[in-house]
Design an enzyme around this catalytic site. Structure first.
Site, short mmCIF file in Angstrom:
data_model
loop_
_atom_site.label_atom_id
_atom_site.label_comp_id
_atom_site.label_asym_id
_atom_site.label_seq_id
_atom_site.Cartn_x
_atom_site.Cartn_y
_atom_site.Cartn_z
N CYS A 82 53.34 82.49 1.43
CA CYS A 82 54.28 81.73 0.60
C CYS A 82 54.57 80.36 1.24
O CYS A 82 54.60 80.25 2.47
CB CYS A 82 55.59 82.49 0.43
SG CYS A 82 55.43 83.98 -0.56
N CYS A 163 52.99 81.68 -3.89
CA CYS A 163 54.41 82.01 -4.00
C CYS A 163 55.24 80.99 -3.23
O CYS A 163 54.74 80.31 -2.34
CB CYS A 163 54.66 83.41 -3.47
SG CYS A 163 53.83 83.79 -1.92
#
Ligand code: C8R
Length: 248
Positions: A82, A163
């Site tokens: 992420c 993400c």
């Protein structure tokens, strides 16, 4: 002459397969798994090379589908942590430089992206070999060629899996910094997940004024694609290369 022209290996308008394609894939895979991801679970590079080549060998080079690459992606796709992903469109070199300096990752920093970057490949129906003479050109021959469909399938998987806050480096020296026909425009932006934040950087060439901005119509179009998917959007424009590479 007629027969050679219409059924020969030279009939396409794009660059032929890269010499030693399979050897390069194997070597890049071995290097990647040994040097770039030491300690990561060892990857079966022979299997990956096999899955890559069997996606397109002996098939009509204009009839590629995303499904052809599914076995390869399922075997070798690697996710990015992420907040680390960097997308780009018409800014390949700059985006790679930016990612490298900041410890971020472009698609070419993942295993499959690194295997294919800069290579060209296609097969020939009924032949176990690659066509080293010519491959279909996206514009002049067919869009559903194995090279283009590979980048579309891989880019789609990449976008679906990012993400946190991710970034895109766009070219502020062209009229439409966001091009809805590019892979970023038609494949990546529309496949970002809800809850992702996309930060766009519009960077213009040194010595030239910017040709597009965050308030221009092309970026508004990007915003509307993202709005429909509840992806948050941040945009910064009017950046020179040096400002961008130096900025925090
Ligand atoms: N991506 C797409 N295409 C890629 C690629 C890649 O990572 N790597 C290479 N070498 N290519 P462009 P775009 C090849 O207009 O269409 C991903 C393909 O032949 O400058 O918006 C990446 O994640 C492809 O047609 O950019 C990035 O975010 C051109 O280079 C976008 O998609 C890319 O041409 C970039 O794709």
């Amino acid at each position: 002459i007629y027969k050679w022209h219409h059924s020969g290996l030279n009939r396409w308008h794009g660059r032929g397969s890269t010499a030693d394609f399979q050897k390069i894939i194997q070597e890049r895979c071995d290097d990647y798994t040994q040097q770039i991801q030491p300690g990561a679970r060892s990857r079966n590079c022979q299997g990956i090379k096999q899955a890559f080549t069997s996606a397109f060998i002996s098939k009509d080079p204009c009839k590629a589908t995303k499904e052809d690459y599914k076995p390869l992606l399922d075997l070798a796709y690697t996710t990015v942590p992420c907040n680390k992903a960097v997308f780009w469109s018409k800014t390949k070199e700059l985006a790679h430089e930016y990612a490298k300096r900041r410890g971020l990752l472009t698609l070419e920093d993942t295993l499959l992206g690194s295997l294919a970057d800069g290579l060209s490949w296609c097969g020939e129906p009924g032949s176990p070999d690659l066509n080293y003479q010519s491959c279909p050109d996206w514009k002049k021959d067919c869009r559903t060629n194995y090279f283009s469909v590979f980048w579309e399938a891989l880019s789609e998987r990449f976008a679906e899996n990012v993400c946190g806050t991710v970034q895109v480096v766009l070219n502020g020296s062209i009229e439409n910094a966001f091009d809805k026909m590019s892979i970023f425009g038609r494949v990546e932006a529309p496949n970002l997940r809800q809850m992702v934040t996309l930060k766009a950087w519009l960077v213009h060439d040194p010595g030239k004024p910017p040709s597009d901005s965050c308030s221009g119509p092309s970026i508004k179009e990007l915003e509307s694609i993202l709005n429909q998917r509840s992806v948050r959007f941040i945009c910064r424009d009017n950046l020179s290369r040096d400002q961008f590479l130096g900025s925090y």
